[in-house]
Scaffold this motif. Structure first.
Motif, PDB file in Angstrom:
ATOM      1  N   GLU A  56       0.821  -1.207   0.000  1.00 48.92           N
ATOM      2  CA  GLU A  56       0.000   0.000   0.000  1.00 48.92           C
ATOM      3  C   GLU A  56       0.858   1.262   0.000  1.00 48.92           C
ATOM      4  O   GLU A  56       0.507   2.267  -0.614  1.00 48.92           O
ATOM      5  CB  GLU A  56      -0.921  -0.001   1.224  1.00 48.92           C
ATOM      6  N   GLN A  57       1.991   1.206   0.690  1.00 49.55           N
ATOM      7  CA  GLN A  57       2.831   2.407   0.790  1.00 49.55           C
ATOM      8  C   GLN A  57       4.258   2.008   1.113  1.00 49.55           C
ATOM      9  O   GLN A  57       4.499   1.071   1.873  1.00 49.55           O
ATOM     10  CB  GLN A  57       2.291   3.343   1.876  1.00 49.55           C
ATOM     11  N   ALA A  92       7.648   4.168   2.407  1.00 53.46           N
ATOM     12  CA  ALA A  92       8.046   5.489   2.895  1.00 53.46           C
ATOM     13  C   ALA A  92       9.483   5.433   3.383  1.00 53.46           C
ATOM     14  O   ALA A  92       9.958   4.406   3.876  1.00 53.46           O
ATOM     15  CB  ALA A  92       7.117   5.960   4.011  1.00 53.46           C
ATOM     16  N   LYS A 114       7.289   9.387   0.175  1.00 54.75           N
ATOM     17  CA  LYS A 114       6.274   8.340   0.109  1.00 54.75           C
ATOM     18  C   LYS A 114       5.923   8.031  -1.333  1.00 54.75           C
ATOM     19  O   LYS A 114       5.965   8.899  -2.203  1.00 54.75           O
ATOM     20  CB  LYS A 114       4.995   8.777   0.849  1.00 54.75           C
ATOM     21  N   THR A 115       5.568   6.779  -1.556  1.00 52.34           N
ATOM     22  CA  THR A 115       4.989   6.348  -2.815  1.00 52.34           C
ATOM     23  C   THR A 115       3.982   5.249  -2.504  1.00 52.34           C
ATOM     24  O   THR A 115       4.186   4.449  -1.578  1.00 52.34           O
ATOM     25  CB  THR A 115       6.066   5.844  -3.799  1.00 52.34           C
ATOM     26  N   THR A 116       2.884   5.212  -3.214  1.00 50.43           N
ATOM     27  CA  THR A 116       1.785   4.295  -2.905  1.00 50.43           C
ATOM     28  C   THR A 116       1.567   3.312  -4.043  1.00 50.43           C
ATOM     29  O   THR A 116       2.014   3.526  -5.176  1.00 50.43           O
ATOM     30  CB  THR A 116       0.490   5.082  -2.652  1.00 50.43           C
ATOM     31  N   ASN A 117       0.859   2.230  -3.680  1.00 46.35           N
ATOM     32  CA  ASN A 117       0.437   1.206  -4.639  1.00 46.35           C
ATOM     33  C   ASN A 117       1.633   0.680  -5.437  1.00 46.35           C
ATOM     34  O   ASN A 117       1.730   0.833  -6.654  1.00 46.35           O
ATOM     35  CB  ASN A 117      -0.628   1.766  -5.580  1.00 46.35           C
ATOM     36  N   THR A 158       4.414  -0.724   3.995  1.00 46.07           N
ATOM     37  CA  THR A 158       3.130  -0.990   4.646  1.00 46.07           C
ATOM     38  C   THR A 158       2.298  -1.911   3.770  1.00 46.07           C
ATOM     39  O   THR A 158       2.098  -1.639   2.576  1.00 46.07           O
ATOM     40  CB  THR A 158       2.366   0.323   4.895  1.00 46.07           C
ATOM     41  N   GLN A 197       3.515  -3.287   9.159  1.00 44.13           N
ATOM     42  CA  GLN A 197       4.589  -2.428   8.684  1.00 44.13           C
ATOM     43  C   GLN A 197       5.924  -3.154   8.816  1.00 44.13           C
ATOM     44  O   GLN A 197       6.228  -3.710   9.873  1.00 44.13           O
ATOM     45  CB  GLN A 197       4.644  -1.112   9.473  1.00 44.13           C
TER      46      GLN A 197
END
Length: 510
Positions: free
Chosen positions: A8-9, A11, A117-120, A150, A155
């Motif tokens: 999901e993420q 970081a 951060k970067t998602t997906n 995450t 985490q």
């Protein structure tokens, strides 16, 4: 079998390195820690109560007050107070060690100063590349401390990133470069130069122009279809825009296209450096008595294959600076000329040697030699058959004129050699021709002596043969009166007869 996993993420916490010796950084640190004055003997107490939700922290060292400056303006405006302490370095050192301890104890990434951060993110089996966008609010060194992935409510934290990963952020000033597209610039030929603008932190706005000062000896040539290319800081082409160029008597204005900060603008313009008439350098004791050039032997001849350089400076006003930028361009003369005076009996000739010093081939047109003083009894008759010639790189061309006179020959001649030249695109084609001129002066052109030499065989023989001793008769006839310099060099003088030194060189042949 390994399968891809979607996160999901992802970081990463970033630490910004401050300058330890900066007073302003120390004041910022004091303000963040909540400094309160209330101790005795110049000691300042710092609040040590931890914020809500954080574990207790180790007590910070006490700061020892050294000086305090209070500025109270007379107009009852805002007062200012400066505090200088002796042991601020202990606080900074403790803060660094404390941040390291907090990182090891698992401080949440959201509480760090900055977080990337970067998602997906889809993790494939094997090596993966993840791109982060790094916001930078001020220049300095940024260090990646932790990495957190995450997946749902779980985490995965990497408390230390090793080896150390850092990136530096700085504010780049705009830059302007002007450079030729070839190894050297040749004078008299229109050639392109490349303008490169690195915008840095400056964004090109509507109405921003480059103003180039015009120089008579180096005009700027341009066409209505000139374009500029905008590149990103990674070298990728963003767009191409048509340049708007206006020229007046003194200034050439170039309208720059709208360009964001940290981009590159490139465009090309043509310049030409005019060749002025070159003068021959006088030779000390390098001429014979009749004005001929004394050709040196290989032993004492100095190599002189370097091209004459012509330095031109151009002033450019840029929109991001109040100061002018001075650009220097060096052009090289493509030709080198030399003259010599030749005598054959009572006839005299002027020979001009034109040497191509460059790596470019040229077409030559209309060789011409004139006498600058316009003497009425002097005529220069061309002995050149071709009016157009092709001279290759590093090649020399010789031109010849006969001197004819009706009255007494003057002691010196001021001459001007001129020719039109053009780069040879092919054997037949050529661009517009440009003039080249060379001025020189011939001294002591009157013939002083007539030299005659003849070889006679031995008595009784018809011809000279190998191994036999033959006689050489040299006859030197003086055709004019001796000059004062010649009379000074005379050894003896009696009954109108002068004896002078005669120098000769003998060579043997196999």
């Amino acid at each position: 079998m390994p399968i891809p996993v979607r996160l999901e993420q992802v970081a990463a916490s970033v630490h910004f390195s401050i300058e330890k010796n900066s007073f302003h950084k120390a004041v910022e640190c004091l303000s963040k820690q909540g400094v309160t004055a209330g101790g005795n003997n110049g000691i300042i107490h710092i609040q040590t109560d931890p914020p809500a939700g954080r574990p207790p922290r180790v007590s910070l060292p006490l700061l020892e007050l050294y000086e305090m400056h209070d500025k109270s303006p007379l107009d009852n405006s805002l007062n200012s107070t400066g505090v200088i302490c002796n042991n601020v370095h202990l606080l900074l050192r403790h803060q660094e060690s404390g941040s390291s301890t907090e990182t090891q104890s698992g401080v949440p990434l959201e509480d760090s100063a900055q977080v990337l951060k970067t998602t997906n993110v889809l993790l494939e089996p094997g090596f993966n590349k993840i791109a982060f966008t790094a916001p930078a609010h001020e220049p300095g060194m940024y260090t990646l401390r932790q990495l957190c992935a995450t997946m749902g409510s779980v985490q995965f934290v990497l408390p230390h990133i090793y080896p150390i990963v850092q990136y530096e952020v700085y504010s780049q000033e705009p830059q302007l470069k002007v450079e030729p597209l070839t190894d050297i610039l040749l004078a008299g030929i229109a050639q392109k130069v490349k303008f490169t603008i690195i915008t840095g932190h400056y964004a090109i706005k509507n109405g921003d122009v480059l103003q180039l000062s015009n120089i008579d000896a180096m005009p700027i040539l341009y066409s209505p279809g000139s374009t500029a290319t905008i590149l990103s800081n990674t070298g990728e082409k963003v767009e191409e825009s048509v340049l708007m160029i206006q020229s007046s008597e003194k200034v050439t204005s170039i309208m720059l296209p709208l360009t964001p900060a940290y981009h590159v603008i490139e465009f090309e313009l043509e310049v030409i450096c005019h060749i002025l008439s070159t003068l021959s350098k006088p030779f000390d004791n390098e001429r014979l008595t009749n004005g001929e050039v004394h050709w040196k032997t290989k032993d004492n001849q100095k190599p002189d294959s370097c091209q004459a350089a012509i330095a031109q400076k151009m002033s450019i006003d840029c929109p991001w600076s109040i100061y002018s930028t001075i650009i220097a361009l060096t052009f090289y003369n493509p030709f080198k000329a030399a003259q010599s005076l030749l005598s054959a009996g009572k006839r005299k000739y002027i020979q001009v040697c034109l040497q191509n010093m460059s790596e470019v081939s040229f077409h030559l047109l209309d060789h011409n030699l004139t006498e600058s003083l316009k003497c009425p009894n002097i005529e220069l008759v061309s002995m050149n058959v071709k009016t157009r010639q092709h001279v290759y790189r590093k090649q020399s061309v010789f031109c010849l004129w006969e001197i004819k006179w009706t009255k007494e020959l003057p002691s010196s001649l001021q001459c001007r050699f001129s020719v039109n030249f053009s780069p040879a695109i092919s054997e037949e084609e050529s661009t517009s021709f440009k003039p080249y001129a060379y001025e020189f002066q011939l001294e002591n052109i009157v013939t002083l002596y007539n030299v005659k030499a003849e070889i006679y065989p031995v008595l009784g023989a018809e011809h000279c043969r190998t191994g036999s001793l033959c006689s050489l008769d040299v006859s030197i006839t003086r055709l004019s009166d001796l000059t004062e310099a010649d009379q000074d060099e005379s050894l003896t003088e009696s009954d109108g007869m002068c004896t002078t030194k005669l120098m000769y060189e003998g060579k043997g042949f196999d």
